[in-house]
Scaffold this motif. Sequence first.
Motif, PDB file in Angstrom:
ATOM      1  N   VAL A   1      30.059  87.320  23.093  1.00 35.36           N
ATOM      2  CA  VAL A   1      29.015  88.300  23.383  1.00 35.36           C
ATOM      3  C   VAL A   1      29.218  89.456  22.403  1.00 35.36           C
ATOM      4  N   VAL A   2      28.198  89.738  21.607  1.00 36.42           N
ATOM      5  CA  VAL A   2      28.264  90.830  20.640  1.00 36.42           C
ATOM      6  C   VAL A   2      27.287  91.906  21.084  1.00 36.42           C
TER       7      VAL A   2
ATOM      8  N   GLY B   1      31.028  96.126  20.109  1.00 41.78           N
ATOM      9  CA  GLY B   1      32.173  95.317  20.528  1.00 41.78           C
ATOM     10  C   GLY B   1      31.816  93.844  20.597  1.00 41.78           C
ATOM     11  N   THR B   2      32.840  93.002  20.525  1.00 41.88           N
ATOM     12  CA  THR B   2      32.694  91.551  20.636  1.00 41.88           C
ATOM     13  C   THR B   2      33.612  91.083  21.760  1.00 41.88           C
ATOM     14  N   TYR B   3      33.065  90.269  22.665  1.00 49.26           N
ATOM     15  CA  TYR B   3      33.781  89.869  23.871  1.00 49.26           C
ATOM     16  C   TYR B   3      33.592  88.368  24.098  1.00 49.26           C
ATOM     17  N   SER B   4      34.578  87.729  24.687  1.00 52.30           N
ATOM     18  CA  SER B   4      34.465  86.316  25.032  1.00 52.30           C
ATOM     19  C   SER B   4      33.581  86.176  26.267  1.00 52.30           C
ATOM     20  N   ILE B   5      32.697  85.203  26.250  1.00 55.90           N
ATOM     21  CA  ILE B   5      31.835  84.966  27.417  1.00 55.90           C
ATOM     22  C   ILE B   5      32.641  84.318  28.548  1.00 55.90           C
ATOM     23  N   ASN B   6      33.863  83.884  28.241  1.00 50.65           N
ATOM     24  CA  ASN B   6      34.719  83.256  29.256  1.00 50.65           C
ATOM     25  C   ASN B   6      35.494  84.266  30.094  1.00 50.65           C
ATOM     26  N   ASP B   7      35.552  85.526  29.639  1.00 47.08           N
ATOM     27  CA  ASP B   7      36.319  86.559  30.334  1.00 47.08           C
ATOM     28  C   ASP B   7      35.392  87.451  31.152  1.00 47.08           C
ATOM     29  N   ASP B   8      35.519  87.407  32.470  1.00 47.13           N
ATOM     30  CA  ASP B   8      34.694  88.240  33.342  1.00 47.13           C
ATOM     31  C   ASP B   8      35.073  89.707  33.155  1.00 47.13           C
ATOM     32  N   GLN B   9      34.056  90.540  32.891  1.00 45.05           N
ATOM     33  CA  GLN B   9      34.303  91.971  32.700  1.00 45.05           C
ATOM     34  C   GLN B   9      32.997  92.747  32.683  1.00 45.05           C
ATOM     35  N   ASP B  10      33.117  94.052  32.891  1.00 48.38           N
ATOM     36  CA  ASP B  10      32.000  94.980  32.751  1.00 48.38           C
ATOM     37  C   ASP B  10      32.278  95.861  31.542  1.00 48.38           C
ATOM     38  N   ILE B  11      31.272  96.025  30.690  1.00 47.79           N
ATOM     39  CA  ILE B  11      31.386  96.891  29.525  1.00 47.79           C
ATOM     40  C   ILE B  11      30.429  98.059  29.736  1.00 47.79           C
ATOM     41  N   ARG B  12      30.988  99.253  29.829  1.00 46.40           N
ATOM     42  CA  ARG B  12      30.201 100.469  30.052  1.00 46.40           C
ATOM     43  C   ARG B  12      29.968 101.146  28.708  1.00 46.40           C
ATOM     44  N   ILE B  13      28.706 101.399  28.385  1.00 47.55           N
ATOM     45  CA  ILE B  13      28.332 102.038  27.128  1.00 47.55           C
ATOM     46  C   ILE B  13      27.710 103.392  27.468  1.00 47.55           C
ATOM     47  N   GLU B  14      28.355 104.454  27.040  1.00 59.74           N
ATOM     48  CA  GLU B  14      27.848 105.810  27.286  1.00 59.74           C
ATOM     49  C   GLU B  14      27.717 106.515  25.944  1.00 59.74           C
ATOM     50  N   GLN B  15      26.496 106.956  25.639  1.00 60.26           N
ATOM     51  CA  GLN B  15      26.227 107.651  24.385  1.00 60.26           C
ATOM     52  C   GLN B  15      25.028 108.561  24.550  1.00 60.26           C
ATOM     53  N   ASN B  16      25.165 109.796  24.123  1.00 58.21           N
ATOM     54  CA  ASN B  16      24.042 110.752  24.109  1.00 58.21           C
ATOM     55  C   ASN B  16      23.308 110.824  25.446  1.00 58.21           C
TER      56      ASN B  16
ATOM     57  N   VAL C   1      25.482  99.290  31.475  1.00 58.45           N
ATOM     58  CA  VAL C   1      26.616  98.465  31.867  1.00 58.45           C
ATOM     59  C   VAL C   1      26.222  97.015  31.629  1.00 58.45           C
ATOM     60  N   VAL C   2      26.975  96.356  30.748  1.00 58.77           N
ATOM     61  CA  VAL C   2      26.779  94.936  30.461  1.00 58.77           C
ATOM     62  C   VAL C   2      27.830  94.176  31.262  1.00 58.77           C
ATOM     63  N   ARG C   3      27.392  93.194  32.034  1.00 57.55           N
ATOM     64  CA  ARG C   3      28.319  92.410  32.855  1.00 57.55           C
ATOM     65  C   ARG C   3      28.434  90.999  32.284  1.00 57.55           C
ATOM     66  N   ILE C   4      29.687  90.548  32.137  1.00 61.85           N
ATOM     67  CA  ILE C   4      29.982  89.168  31.768  1.00 61.85           C
ATOM     68  C   ILE C   4      30.706  88.554  32.953  1.00 61.85           C
ATOM     69  N   LYS C   5      30.109  87.500  33.503  1.00 66.64           N
ATOM     70  CA  LYS C   5      30.720  86.851  34.661  1.00 66.64           C
ATOM     71  C   LYS C   5      30.274  85.397  34.712  1.00 66.64           C
ATOM     72  N   ASP C   6      31.199  84.504  34.988  1.00 71.80           N
ATOM     73  CA  ASP C   6      30.914  83.071  35.114  1.00 71.80           C
ATOM     74  C   ASP C   6      30.187  82.518  33.891  1.00 71.80           C
ATOM     75  N   LYS C   7      30.657  82.907  32.695  1.00 73.25           N
ATOM     76  CA  LYS C   7      30.098  82.437  31.419  1.00 73.25           C
ATOM     77  C   LYS C   7      28.625  82.807  31.266  1.00 73.25           C
TER      78      LYS C   7
ATOM     79  N   TRP D   1      24.559  89.706  31.352  1.00 68.89           N
ATOM     80  CA  TRP D   1      23.311  90.383  31.681  1.00 68.89           C
ATOM     81  C   TRP D   1      23.543  91.888  31.674  1.00 68.89           C
ATOM     82  N   MET D   2      22.433  92.630  31.637  1.00 74.26           N
ATOM     83  CA  MET D   2      22.495  94.092  31.726  1.00 74.26           C
ATOM     84  C   MET D   2      22.480  94.441  33.205  1.00 74.26           C
ATOM     85  N   GLU D   3      23.611  94.881  33.708  1.00 73.57           N
ATOM     86  CA  GLU D   3      23.753  95.193  35.128  1.00 73.57           C
ATOM     87  C   GLU D   3      23.096  96.526  35.471  1.00 73.57           C
ATOM     88  N   GLU D   4      23.281  97.533  34.613  1.00 69.76           N
ATOM     89  CA  GLU D   4      22.733  98.868  34.872  1.00 69.76           C
ATOM     90  C   GLU D   4      22.244  99.494  33.580  1.00 69.76           C
TER      91      GLU D   4
END
Length: 118
Positions: free
Chosen positions: A39-40, A49-64, A69-75, A78-81
């Motif tokens: 996931v890029v 950032g670049t992340y494996s789709i196999n690793d469940d995680q939330d990526i929080r992006i805060e700018q300006n 919040v991008v969620r990676i779960k169960d391969k 999606w954009m969670e928030e």
Amino acid sequence: MKKKLLKRNDKILIVIMLALLSGILIYRTAASKGSGYQVVIYVGNEVYGTYSINDDQDIRIEQNGFTNVVRIKDKTVWMEESNCPNQLCVYQGKVTQPGIPIVCLPHGITVDVVGPDK
């Protein structure tokens, strides 16, 4: 006179069914080991950032003042928030394979799933 239990077409059908079942088994075994997809996340034209789709995680992006919040779960990714006004990126849904980016246009964020060779 002896009767044959299985005719020629029956044997062919059994061979085809066995081939299909073993193909499904091989596919499911390979899929369970991981897809190798990445996931890029881009903010503007730069890689955030670049992340494996196999690793469940939330990526929080805060700018300006923008938050996503991008969620990676169960391969799946999606954009969670998002605090963007139209929420189209959130409603876009889940992505599992390359070819369909998730885009938050107001915040300039793009989430791509790419294959292992990219």
